[in-house]
Design a protein around this motif. Structure first.
Motif, PDB file in Angstrom:
ATOM      1  N   GLU A 157       0.827  -1.211   0.000  1.00 55.47           N
ATOM      2  CA  GLU A 157       0.000   0.000   0.000  1.00 55.47           C
ATOM      3  C   GLU A 157       0.859   1.259   0.000  1.00 55.47           C
ATOM      4  OE1 GLU A 157      -2.339  -0.632   3.455  1.00 55.47           O
ATOM      5  OE2 GLU A 157      -3.839  -1.874   2.435  1.00 55.47           O
ATOM      6  N   LYS A 158       1.992   1.193   0.695  1.00 50.88           N
ATOM      7  CA  LYS A 158       2.892   2.345   0.770  1.00 50.88           C
ATOM      8  C   LYS A 158       3.855   2.395  -0.412  1.00 50.88           C
ATOM      9  CE  LYS A 158       1.465   4.082   4.655  1.00 50.88           C
ATOM     10  NZ  LYS A 158       0.877   5.432   4.722  1.00 50.88           N
ATOM     11  N   ARG A 159       3.842   1.340  -1.253  1.00 48.55           N
ATOM     12  CA  ARG A 159       4.714   1.255  -2.427  1.00 48.55           C
ATOM     13  C   ARG A 159       6.201   1.335  -2.042  1.00 48.55           C
ATOM     14  NH1 ARG A 159       0.218   0.135  -3.835  1.00 48.55           N
ATOM     15  NH2 ARG A 159      -0.978   1.104  -5.507  1.00 48.55           N
ATOM     16  N   VAL A 160       6.559   0.669  -0.933  1.00 47.85           N
ATOM     17  CA  VAL A 160       7.954   0.652  -0.489  1.00 47.85           C
ATOM     18  C   VAL A 160       8.367  -0.787  -0.223  1.00 47.85           C
ATOM     19  CG1 VAL A 160       7.974   2.976   0.490  1.00 47.85           C
ATOM     20  CG2 VAL A 160       7.257   1.057   1.923  1.00 47.85           C
ATOM     21  N   ASN A 161       9.657  -1.059  -0.382  1.00 54.94           N
ATOM     22  CA  ASN A 161      10.162  -2.378  -0.020  1.00 54.94           C
ATOM     23  C   ASN A 161      10.374  -2.436   1.490  1.00 54.94           C
ATOM     24  OD1 ASN A 161      12.457  -0.832   0.362  1.00 54.94           O
ATOM     25  ND2 ASN A 161      13.634  -1.791  -1.269  1.00 54.94           N
ATOM     26  N   ARG A 162      10.941  -3.546   1.974  1.00 53.32           N
ATOM     27  CA  ARG A 162      11.104  -3.719   3.421  1.00 53.32           C
ATOM     28  C   ARG A 162      11.956  -2.606   4.016  1.00 53.32           C
ATOM     29  NH1 ARG A 162      14.423  -5.870   7.350  1.00 53.32           N
ATOM     30  NH2 ARG A 162      16.093  -5.959   5.835  1.00 53.32           N
ATOM     31  N   GLU A 185       9.623 -12.602   3.242  1.00 53.68           N
ATOM     32  CA  GLU A 185       9.269 -13.874   2.615  1.00 53.68           C
ATOM     33  C   GLU A 185       7.774 -13.984   2.342  1.00 53.68           C
ATOM     34  OE1 GLU A 185      10.946 -17.224   4.541  1.00 53.68           O
ATOM     35  OE2 GLU A 185      12.998 -16.467   4.430  1.00 53.68           O
ATOM     36  N   GLU A 186       6.995 -13.023   2.833  1.00 53.55           N
ATOM     37  CA  GLU A 186       5.559 -13.018   2.575  1.00 53.55           C
ATOM     38  C   GLU A 186       5.187 -12.094   1.411  1.00 53.55           C
ATOM     39  OE1 GLU A 186       3.129 -14.778   3.862  1.00 53.55           O
ATOM     40  OE2 GLU A 186       4.435 -15.910   5.196  1.00 53.55           O
ATOM     41  N   ILE A 187       6.194 -11.443   0.827  1.00 54.17           N
ATOM     42  CA  ILE A 187       5.926 -10.491  -0.256  1.00 54.17           C
ATOM     43  C   ILE A 187       5.224 -11.179  -1.434  1.00 54.17           C
ATOM     44  CG2 ILE A 187       6.997  -9.014  -2.006  1.00 54.17           C
ATOM     45  CD1 ILE A 187       7.123  -7.741   0.741  1.00 54.17           C
ATOM     46  N   THR A 188       5.822 -12.246  -1.930  1.00 55.58           N
ATOM     47  CA  THR A 188       5.240 -12.930  -3.092  1.00 55.58           C
ATOM     48  C   THR A 188       3.922 -13.627  -2.753  1.00 55.58           C
ATOM     49  OG1 THR A 188       7.437 -13.229  -4.056  1.00 55.58           O
ATOM     50  CG2 THR A 188       5.684 -14.605  -4.907  1.00 55.58           C
ATOM     51  N   LEU A 205       6.403  -5.125  -6.409  1.00 59.46           N
ATOM     52  CA  LEU A 205       6.909  -6.497  -6.300  1.00 59.46           C
ATOM     53  C   LEU A 205       8.339  -6.598  -6.795  1.00 59.46           C
ATOM     54  CD1 LEU A 205       6.502  -9.573  -5.873  1.00 59.46           C
ATOM     55  CD2 LEU A 205       5.684  -9.666  -8.236  1.00 59.46           C
ATOM     56  N   LEU A 206       8.629  -5.979  -7.935  1.00 63.25           N
ATOM     57  CA  LEU A 206       9.970  -6.068  -8.514  1.00 63.25           C
ATOM     58  C   LEU A 206      10.999  -5.365  -7.629  1.00 63.25           C
ATOM     59  CD1 LEU A 206       9.186  -5.527 -12.303  1.00 63.25           C
ATOM     60  CD2 LEU A 206       9.334  -7.646 -10.992  1.00 63.25           C
ATOM     61  N   ASN A 235      -0.986  -9.192 -18.876  1.00 62.30           N
ATOM     62  CA  ASN A 235      -1.236  -7.758 -18.710  1.00 62.30           C
ATOM     63  C   ASN A 235      -0.025  -6.967 -18.240  1.00 62.30           C
ATOM     64  OD1 ASN A 235      -3.956  -8.095 -19.407  1.00 62.30           O
ATOM     65  ND2 ASN A 235      -4.505  -8.644 -17.318  1.00 62.30           N
ATOM     66  N   HIS A 236       1.040  -7.667 -17.827  1.00 60.16           N
ATOM     67  CA  HIS A 236       2.176  -6.951 -17.255  1.00 60.16           C
ATOM     68  C   HIS A 236       3.494  -7.482 -17.842  1.00 60.16           C
ATOM     69  CE1 HIS A 236      -0.274  -4.790 -14.364  1.00 60.16           C
ATOM     70  NE2 HIS A 236      -0.891  -5.913 -14.098  1.00 60.16           N
ATOM     71  N   SER A 237       3.823  -6.981 -19.009  1.00 60.06           N
ATOM     72  CA  SER A 237       5.079  -7.396 -19.644  1.00 60.06           C
ATOM     73  C   SER A 237       6.282  -6.969 -18.820  1.00 60.06           C
ATOM     74  CB  SER A 237       5.169  -6.809 -21.050  1.00 60.06           C
ATOM     75  OG  SER A 237       5.117  -5.392 -21.014  1.00 60.06           O
ATOM     76  N   LEU A 238       6.136  -5.929 -17.983  1.00 61.12           N
ATOM     77  CA  LEU A 238       7.235  -5.487 -17.118  1.00 61.12           C
ATOM     78  C   LEU A 238       7.698  -6.626 -16.218  1.00 61.12           C
ATOM     79  CD1 LEU A 238       8.899  -3.034 -15.974  1.00 61.12           C
ATOM     80  CD2 LEU A 238       7.072  -2.776 -14.286  1.00 61.12           C
ATOM     81  N   LEU A 239       6.747  -7.354 -15.654  1.00 56.68           N
ATOM     82  CA  LEU A 239       7.080  -8.491 -14.794  1.00 56.68           C
ATOM     83  C   LEU A 239       7.767  -9.588 -15.581  1.00 56.68           C
ATOM     84  CD1 LEU A 239       6.917 -10.152 -12.199  1.00 56.68           C
ATOM     85  CD2 LEU A 239       4.557 -10.742 -12.808  1.00 56.68           C
ATOM     86  N   VAL A 240       7.232  -9.902 -16.754  1.00 54.56           N
ATOM     87  CA  VAL A 240       7.814 -10.958 -17.575  1.00 54.56           C
ATOM     88  C   VAL A 240       9.217 -10.577 -18.036  1.00 54.56           C
ATOM     89  CG1 VAL A 240       7.511 -12.378 -19.636  1.00 54.56           C
ATOM     90  CG2 VAL A 240       5.527 -11.677 -18.304  1.00 54.56           C
ATOM     91  N   ASP A 241       9.411  -9.310 -18.394  1.00 56.25           N
ATOM     92  CA  ASP A 241      10.738  -8.856 -18.824  1.00 56.25           C
ATOM     93  C   ASP A 241      11.748  -9.000 -17.695  1.00 56.25           C
ATOM     94  OD1 ASP A 241       9.843  -8.249 -21.333  1.00 56.25           O
ATOM     95  OD2 ASP A 241       9.544  -6.121 -20.940  1.00 56.25           O
TER      96      ASP A 241
END
Length: 461
Positions: A157-162, A185-188, A205-206, A235-241
């Motif tokens: 929600e905050k768009r931040v990593n750990r 470890e709960e991110i994914t 996520l990335l 829908n998300h080629s960014l993830l696949v790339d």
């Protein structure tokens, strides 16, 4: 022999009198030592004078509240709720309470805070002034049975990593507690619960994956590939790339499970086939084609759909007329095809792992060519900025027609090279003798045409 020692003389001890000290003490004003007590703090709260309570008194009150509660069973919840109400407008006090509450839930330090203060936390948490306070959300997460998953949700929600999340709360909460480390470890697993993630969530996520250790990332990617739906990849080629860059080649590929590797193949192929399909549809809609040309393109699109999980890379080459008509509707890996006098055609180059497939869309010949994947062919087909129809035909390779019922024979041709369709693809029915004869008659004309085009290409190059 006799030795005699003389005792040294010592100076006399001075006779000191405390008279001056006594006199000084007499001149001091009367002083009353204030001993902290819980009752004193509670009385100040009741009288509306909580702002006069010193920090020392608050510390003592928090420390002594468990014992006070045992002696005042009928008042412990009410008084703790009153303390939380004061904390709403007292940032110093809320820091003390929240810090201890985080240790209570996150580090199992149950002695750190009175149970009554733990149970009355909602008085503070539900206030309009504090309910959206990040440390409040964190503590609410810590007290759930899935604290790690809830922390991952807040991070998203905050768009931040750990690291970003901890930087935002380290002033208020003890960031060293295990849950703040382990929730990565709960991110994914949390991400896979989002039914239709948007661009910001995928990007989050990335960023989180990039922060993980190698072992954590391998585990996370395995989970992602085997638990997330295919429409997310579509829908998300960014993830696949990102996955293609970090996991399709090199040692990481072999660290993935077999199901994860297959899913990644499917995802990469699906994205690339989608670009091919989009190109065909744009040509059908934007160019003024004859019926036989439209039918030919539709048959190509449908045929290659059966090989979508083999599309590892795709390069699109367009003649100037098609580029103008299509505009910027297809952007990735699209280059201008050099005009060498050949019939106007679009060309797609597929990377199928061990083979490169070159598909000529229109014009005379309109063939499929197959080239072994080696450094020379890769440099030319995917590395050179300018290619033309004749230049590609001069490379040779195995070739296949698109003459009547070509699909049946093209699938066999590809299978002989180890290029098989997607699992579960329905087989073609065997052609009748009559159809075989029709094909044979047309095939002779195609062969003569291809021989002519190849001679023309060699002469040009």
């Amino acid at each position: 022999m006799n030795f005699e020692f003389s005792i040294p003389s010592l100076p006399e001890t001075p006779q000191c009198s405390p008279n001056q000290l006594i006199q000084l003490a007499k001149n001091l004003p009367d002083a009353t030592i204030s001993i902290p007590s819980v009752d004193k703090v509670l009385q100040a709260i009741e009288q509306g004078k909580a702002d006069l309570v010193s920090n020392l008194d608050w510390i003592y009150c928090i420390h002594a509240k468990p014992q006070w509660d045992r002696q005042n069973i009928d008042q412990f919840y009410k008084t703790s709720a009153a303390i939380w109400k004061v904390a709403i407008s007292n940032s110093w006090l809320q820091h003390q309470l929240l810090w201890r509450l985080a240790l209570y839930y996150g580090d199992r330090q149950e002695h750190i805070l009175a149970q009554s203060l733990v149970e009355s936390f909602d008085v503070f948490a539900n206030s309009d002034l504090t309910s959206q306070f990040l440390p409040v959300k964190i503590i609410r997460a810590l007290r759930t049975t899935q604290a790690g998953r809830e922390l991952a949700k807040i991070s998203c929600e905050k768009r931040v990593n750990r690291t970003g999340l901890l930087n935002n709360i380290r002033e208020y909460l003890p960031v060293w507690i295990p849950l703040f480390t382990d929730f990565i470890e709960e991110i994914t697993p949390y991400f896979t619960t989002i039914s239709s993630p948007n661009y910001q969530q995928v990007n989050w996520l990335l960023v989180c994956l990039d922060e993980m250790s190698d072992i954590q990332q391998i585990k996370a990617v395995n989970y992602l590939l085997t638990n997330v739906s295919n429409n997310i990849a579509t829908n998300h080629s960014l993830l696949v790339d990102w996955l293609r860059k970090n996991y399709r080649n090199g040692e990481n590929w072999y660290k993935l499970s077999d199901p994860a590797r297959q899913k990644l193949r499917d995802w990469i192929g699906g994205i690339n086939y989608g670009d091919f399909q989009k190109l065909v549809n744009l040509i059908l809609n934007r160019l003024d084609l004859q019926n036989f040309e439209s039918n030919r393109l539709c048959s190509r699109r449908d045929f290659w759909a059966n090989y979508s999980n083999r599309f590892e890379r795709l390069r699109i080459l367009l003649p100037k007329t098609s580029q103008i008509a299509i505009g910027y509707q297809v952007q990735d890996d699209v280059d201008l095809l050099e005009d060498d006098g050949s019939d106007s055609t679009e060309i797609c180059i597929f990377d199928f792992g061990e083979w490169f497939v070159v598909e000529f869309f229109r014009g005379r010949g309109s063939e499929t060519r197959l080239f072994p994947k080696n450094s020379r062919n890769e440099q030319i087909l995917f590395g050179e900025s300018t290619l033309s129809v004749k230049r590609i035909r001069c490379l040779g390779g195995d070739k296949h027609d698109h003459v009547f019922i070509w699909q049946f024979f093209c699938r066999q041709w590809l299978a002989n090279k180890g290029v098989n369709p997607n699992p579960g693809t329905e087989p073609y029915t065997n052609p009748t003798a009559n159809k075989l004869q029709q094909r044979e008659n047309r095939l002779e004309g195609w062969k003569r045409e291809i021989e002519y085009l190849e001679r023309e290409a060699r002469a040009y190059v």
